[in-house]
Design a protein around this motif. Structure first.
Motif, PDB file in Angstrom:
ATOM      1  N   ALA A 160     -18.164 -15.094   9.879  1.00  0.00           N
ATOM      2  CA  ALA A 160     -18.598 -14.106   8.895  1.00  0.00           C
ATOM      3  C   ALA A 160     -17.450 -13.747   7.962  1.00  0.00           C
ATOM      4  CB  ALA A 160     -19.129 -12.858   9.591  1.00  0.00           C
ATOM      5  N   ALA A 161     -16.242 -13.641   8.511  1.00  0.00           N
ATOM      6  CA  ALA A 161     -15.068 -13.320   7.692  1.00  0.00           C
ATOM      7  C   ALA A 161     -14.804 -14.421   6.666  1.00  0.00           C
ATOM      8  CB  ALA A 161     -13.847 -13.126   8.587  1.00  0.00           C
ATOM      9  N   GLU A 162     -15.111 -15.647   7.027  1.00  0.00           N
ATOM     10  CA  GLU A 162     -14.904 -16.764   6.113  1.00  0.00           C
ATOM     11  C   GLU A 162     -15.981 -16.834   5.033  1.00  0.00           C
ATOM     12  OE1 GLU A 162     -14.906 -20.161   8.639  1.00  0.00           O
ATOM     13  OE2 GLU A 162     -12.937 -19.739   9.534  1.00  0.00           O
ATOM     14  N   ARG A 163     -17.192 -16.354   5.341  1.00  0.00           N
ATOM     15  CA  ARG A 163     -18.332 -16.559   4.449  1.00  0.00           C
ATOM     16  C   ARG A 163     -18.773 -15.311   3.687  1.00  0.00           C
ATOM     17  NH1 ARG A 163     -22.113 -20.690   5.983  1.00  0.00           N
ATOM     18  NH2 ARG A 163     -23.749 -19.199   5.442  1.00  0.00           N
ATOM     19  N   VAL A 164     -18.297 -14.134   4.087  1.00  0.00           N
ATOM     20  CA  VAL A 164     -18.844 -12.884   3.558  1.00  0.00           C
ATOM     21  C   VAL A 164     -18.689 -12.789   2.038  1.00  0.00           C
ATOM     22  CG1 VAL A 164     -16.704 -11.540   3.890  1.00  0.00           C
ATOM     23  CG2 VAL A 164     -18.941 -10.388   3.987  1.00  0.00           C
ATOM     24  N   SER A 165     -19.748 -12.355   1.369  1.00  0.00           N
ATOM     25  CA  SER A 165     -19.733 -12.196  -0.084  1.00  0.00           C
ATOM     26  C   SER A 165     -19.338 -10.767  -0.448  1.00  0.00           C
ATOM     27  CB  SER A 165     -21.124 -12.493  -0.652  1.00  0.00           C
ATOM     28  OG  SER A 165     -22.046 -11.489  -0.244  1.00  0.00           O
ATOM     29  N   ASP A 166     -19.092 -10.544  -1.716  1.00  0.00           N
ATOM     30  CA  ASP A 166     -18.740  -9.199  -2.166  1.00  0.00           C
ATOM     31  C   ASP A 166     -19.864  -8.208  -1.887  1.00  0.00           C
ATOM     32  OD1 ASP A 166     -16.315 -10.129  -3.034  1.00  0.00           O
ATOM     33  OD2 ASP A 166     -16.894 -10.283  -5.145  1.00  0.00           O
ATOM     34  N   ALA A 167     -21.092  -8.637  -2.113  1.00  0.00           N
ATOM     35  CA  ALA A 167     -22.242  -7.764  -1.856  1.00  0.00           C
ATOM     36  C   ALA A 167     -22.345  -7.427  -0.371  1.00  0.00           C
ATOM     37  CB  ALA A 167     -23.529  -8.429  -2.339  1.00  0.00           C
ATOM     38  N   GLU A 168     -22.085  -8.419   0.484  1.00  0.00           N
ATOM     39  CA  GLU A 168     -22.155  -8.198   1.928  1.00  0.00           C
ATOM     40  C   GLU A 168     -21.009  -7.318   2.414  1.00  0.00           C
ATOM     41  OE1 GLU A 168     -24.436 -12.395   2.992  1.00  0.00           O
ATOM     42  OE2 GLU A 168     -22.247 -12.306   2.897  1.00  0.00           O
ATOM     43  N   VAL A 169     -19.853  -7.420   1.751  1.00  0.00           N
ATOM     44  CA  VAL A 169     -18.738  -6.524   2.067  1.00  0.00           C
ATOM     45  C   VAL A 169     -19.177  -5.074   1.841  1.00  0.00           C
ATOM     46  CG1 VAL A 169     -16.494  -5.702   1.250  1.00  0.00           C
ATOM     47  CG2 VAL A 169     -16.839  -8.139   1.694  1.00  0.00           C
ATOM     48  N   GLY A 170     -19.827  -4.840   0.702  1.00  0.00           N
ATOM     49  CA  GLY A 170     -20.316  -3.493   0.407  1.00  0.00           C
ATOM     50  C   GLY A 170     -21.327  -3.019   1.437  1.00  0.00           C
ATOM     51  N   GLU A 171     -22.193  -3.921   1.867  1.00  0.00           N
ATOM     52  CA  GLU A 171     -23.210  -3.582   2.861  1.00  0.00           C
ATOM     53  C   GLU A 171     -22.574  -3.219   4.203  1.00  0.00           C
ATOM     54  OE1 GLU A 171     -27.004  -5.641   5.198  1.00  0.00           O
ATOM     55  OE2 GLU A 171     -25.942  -6.746   3.617  1.00  0.00           O
ATOM     56  N   LEU A 172     -21.594  -4.014   4.635  1.00  0.00           N
ATOM     57  CA  LEU A 172     -20.936  -3.755   5.917  1.00  0.00           C
ATOM     58  C   LEU A 172     -20.163  -2.433   5.878  1.00  0.00           C
ATOM     59  CD1 LEU A 172     -19.630  -7.300   6.910  1.00  0.00           C
ATOM     60  CD2 LEU A 172     -21.618  -6.095   7.816  1.00  0.00           C
ATOM     61  N   LYS A 173     -19.505  -2.178   4.763  1.00  0.00           N
ATOM     62  CA  LYS A 173     -18.766  -0.915   4.650  1.00  0.00           C
ATOM     63  C   LYS A 173     -19.717   0.276   4.681  1.00  0.00           C
ATOM     64  CE  LYS A 173     -14.626  -2.631   2.281  1.00  0.00           C
ATOM     65  NZ  LYS A 173     -13.786  -2.566   1.059  1.00  0.00           N
ATOM     66  N   GLU A 174     -20.867   0.127   4.052  1.00  0.00           N
ATOM     67  CA  GLU A 174     -21.868   1.204   4.079  1.00  0.00           C
ATOM     68  C   GLU A 174     -22.373   1.421   5.506  1.00  0.00           C
ATOM     69  OE1 GLU A 174     -26.195   2.422   2.101  1.00  0.00           O
ATOM     70  OE2 GLU A 174     -25.239   0.508   1.603  1.00  0.00           O
ATOM     71  N   LEU A 175     -22.598   0.327   6.231  1.00  0.00           N
ATOM     72  CA  LEU A 175     -23.008   0.435   7.627  1.00  0.00           C
ATOM     73  C   LEU A 175     -21.963   1.186   8.444  1.00  0.00           C
ATOM     74  CD1 LEU A 175     -24.651  -2.922   8.795  1.00  0.00           C
ATOM     75  CD2 LEU A 175     -25.535  -0.608   9.110  1.00  0.00           C
ATOM     76  N   GLY A 176     -20.703   0.850   8.216  1.00  0.00           N
ATOM     77  CA  GLY A 176     -19.620   1.535   8.918  1.00  0.00           C
ATOM     78  C   GLY A 176     -19.624   3.029   8.647  1.00  0.00           C
ATOM     79  N   GLU A 177     -19.870   3.413   7.402  1.00  0.00           N
ATOM     80  CA  GLU A 177     -19.909   4.832   7.039  1.00  0.00           C
ATOM     81  C   GLU A 177     -21.097   5.525   7.699  1.00  0.00           C
ATOM     82  OE1 GLU A 177     -19.061   8.486   5.691  1.00  0.00           O
ATOM     83  OE2 GLU A 177     -17.753   6.712   5.673  1.00  0.00           O
ATOM     84  N   LEU A 178     -22.239   4.861   7.732  1.00  0.00           N
ATOM     85  CA  LEU A 178     -23.412   5.426   8.388  1.00  0.00           C
ATOM     86  C   LEU A 178     -23.172   5.608   9.882  1.00  0.00           C
ATOM     87  CD1 LEU A 178     -26.277   3.425   6.609  1.00  0.00           C
ATOM     88  CD2 LEU A 178     -25.728   5.849   6.326  1.00  0.00           C
ATOM     89  N   MET A 179     -22.486   4.656  10.505  1.00  0.00           N
ATOM     90  CA  MET A 179     -22.165   4.761  11.926  1.00  0.00           C
ATOM     91  C   MET A 179     -21.233   5.946  12.171  1.00  0.00           C
ATOM     92  SD  MET A 179     -21.692   0.694  12.817  1.00  0.00           S
ATOM     93  CE  MET A 179     -21.645   0.827  14.604  1.00  0.00           C
ATOM     94  N   HIS A 180     -20.262   6.111  11.284  1.00  0.00           N
ATOM     95  CA  HIS A 180     -19.321   7.232  11.389  1.00  0.00           C
ATOM     96  C   HIS A 180     -20.079   8.554  11.275  1.00  0.00           C
ATOM     97  CE1 HIS A 180     -16.135  10.053  10.254  1.00  0.00           C
ATOM     98  NE2 HIS A 180     -15.303   9.213  10.838  1.00  0.00           N
ATOM     99  N   GLN A 181     -21.009   8.647  10.349  1.00  0.00           N
ATOM    100  CA  GLN A 181     -21.790   9.865  10.165  1.00  0.00           C
ATOM    101  C   GLN A 181     -22.668  10.156  11.380  1.00  0.00           C
ATOM    102  OE1 GLN A 181     -23.959   9.426   6.487  1.00  0.00           O
ATOM    103  NE2 GLN A 181     -22.108   9.226   5.241  1.00  0.00           N
ATOM    104  N   ALA A 182     -23.254   9.107  11.955  1.00  0.00           N
ATOM    105  CA  ALA A 182     -24.125   9.288  13.117  1.00  0.00           C
ATOM    106  C   ALA A 182     -23.340   9.831  14.310  1.00  0.00           C
ATOM    107  CB  ALA A 182     -24.798   7.965  13.487  1.00  0.00           C
ATOM    108  N   VAL A 183     -22.139   9.301  14.526  1.00  0.00           N
ATOM    109  CA  VAL A 183     -21.303   9.777  15.636  1.00  0.00           C
ATOM    110  C   VAL A 183     -20.876  11.220  15.397  1.00  0.00           C
ATOM    111  CG1 VAL A 183     -19.098   9.476  16.831  1.00  0.00           C
ATOM    112  CG2 VAL A 183     -20.508   7.480  16.295  1.00  0.00           C
ATOM    113  N   ALA A 184     -20.492  11.537  14.160  1.00  0.00           N
ATOM    114  CA  ALA A 184     -20.070  12.898  13.828  1.00  0.00           C
ATOM    115  C   ALA A 184     -21.198  13.897  14.037  1.00  0.00           C
ATOM    116  CB  ALA A 184     -19.575  12.953  12.381  1.00  0.00           C
ATOM    117  N   ALA A 185     -22.449  13.444  13.803  1.00  0.00           N
ATOM    118  CA  ALA A 185     -23.604  14.325  13.948  1.00  0.00           C
ATOM    119  C   ALA A 185     -24.158  14.345  15.368  1.00  0.00           C
ATOM    120  CB  ALA A 185     -24.697  13.888  12.977  1.00  0.00           C
ATOM    121  N   GLY A 186     -23.587  13.529  16.244  1.00  0.00           N
ATOM    122  CA  GLY A 186     -24.085  13.457  17.614  1.00  0.00           C
ATOM    123  C   GLY A 186     -25.417  12.736  17.732  1.00  0.00           C
TER     124      GLY A 186
END
Length: 225
Positions: A99-125
């Motif tokens: 995935a690191a070799e193939r990831v596109s710019d759009a997919e980078v944005g998607e993964l980062k957004e997922l990471g932020e959503l995960m962070h928010q979910a943990v913060a909210a319990g």
């Protein structure tokens, strides 16, 4: 000649997927009987289609057939769950690297957004929400990797160990441990660093294995008089 998945009728393929999804989501629990007549009504399919679907899921390791008692959801022991996680470690590591070799710019944005959503979910319990995002992240990494064979194997393994995964996800404090592990995987993939992505995936699955063992030990200790 053996019939391939592509050769099966659409109705059978959809019933296989529906029963598989129900097992993965925990709607059908370990050792639960899978009665053909009930499934036929639930999924609006013929008994023959349901029977063929159960045979396919038996081959996948999600269902087992008991003599004179029909089919049931196969129960997976802790030892087997650990073995499954060890196999996942190798395959998830491969997928993260690819995935690191193939990831596109759009997919980078998607993964980062997922990471932020995960962070928010943990913060909210929000443990259930975090668990869903966790599964979504792993699925997207597999899809981005382009490793279709590994992805198919991982999906089957995930279904087999779903009960242990759910118990682990609900364990107090577990999301706070796994979040930085997931973020490390995301960061490495987005940086196109295949070696670091593979290592991050290995660290995460190693953590899963240790948490499975710890959870089982705690449960045994609690049951002792």
């Amino acid at each position: 000649m053996t019939e391939s998945a592509a050769d099966r009728q659409p109705g059978e393929r959809s019933v296989v997927a529906a029963i598989r999804d129900a097992i993965v989501r925990g709607e059908f629990v370990p050792n639960q009987r899978l009665v053909e007549a009930d499934l036929s009504g639930q999924f609006a399919a013929s008994r023959a289609t349901v029977r063929a679907a159960l045979i396919e899921l038996t081959n996948e390791g999600l269902v087992e057939r008991v003599q004179n008692r029909g089919a049931r959801v196969r129960a997976v022991s802790l030892e087997e769950a650990v073995e499954i996680s060890e196999v996942r470690m190798m395959l998830e590591s491969l997928c993260a690297a690819k995935a690191a070799e193939r990831v596109s710019d759009a997919e980078v944005g998607e993964l980062k957004e997922l990471g932020e959503l995960m962070h928010q979910a943990v913060a909210a319990g929000d443990v259930v929400g975090y668990s869903g995002l966790n599964q979504r992240l792993h699925r997207r990494v597999r899809e981005i990797s382009g490793q279709h064979t590994a992805a198919q194997v991982l999906e089957r393994l995930r279904g087999q160990s779903v009960r242990h995964q759910f118990r682990l996800a609900m364990r107090p404090g577990r999301p706070q441990v796994s979040l930085p592990e997931h973020l490390a995987i995301i960061d490495a993939i987005c940086a196109h660093d295949a070696e670091r992505a593979a290592e991050a995936a290995q660290v995460h699955l190693g953590s899963v294995i240790e948490a499975l063992k710890a959870a089982d030990a705690a449960e045994v200790s609690h049951l002792r008089p």
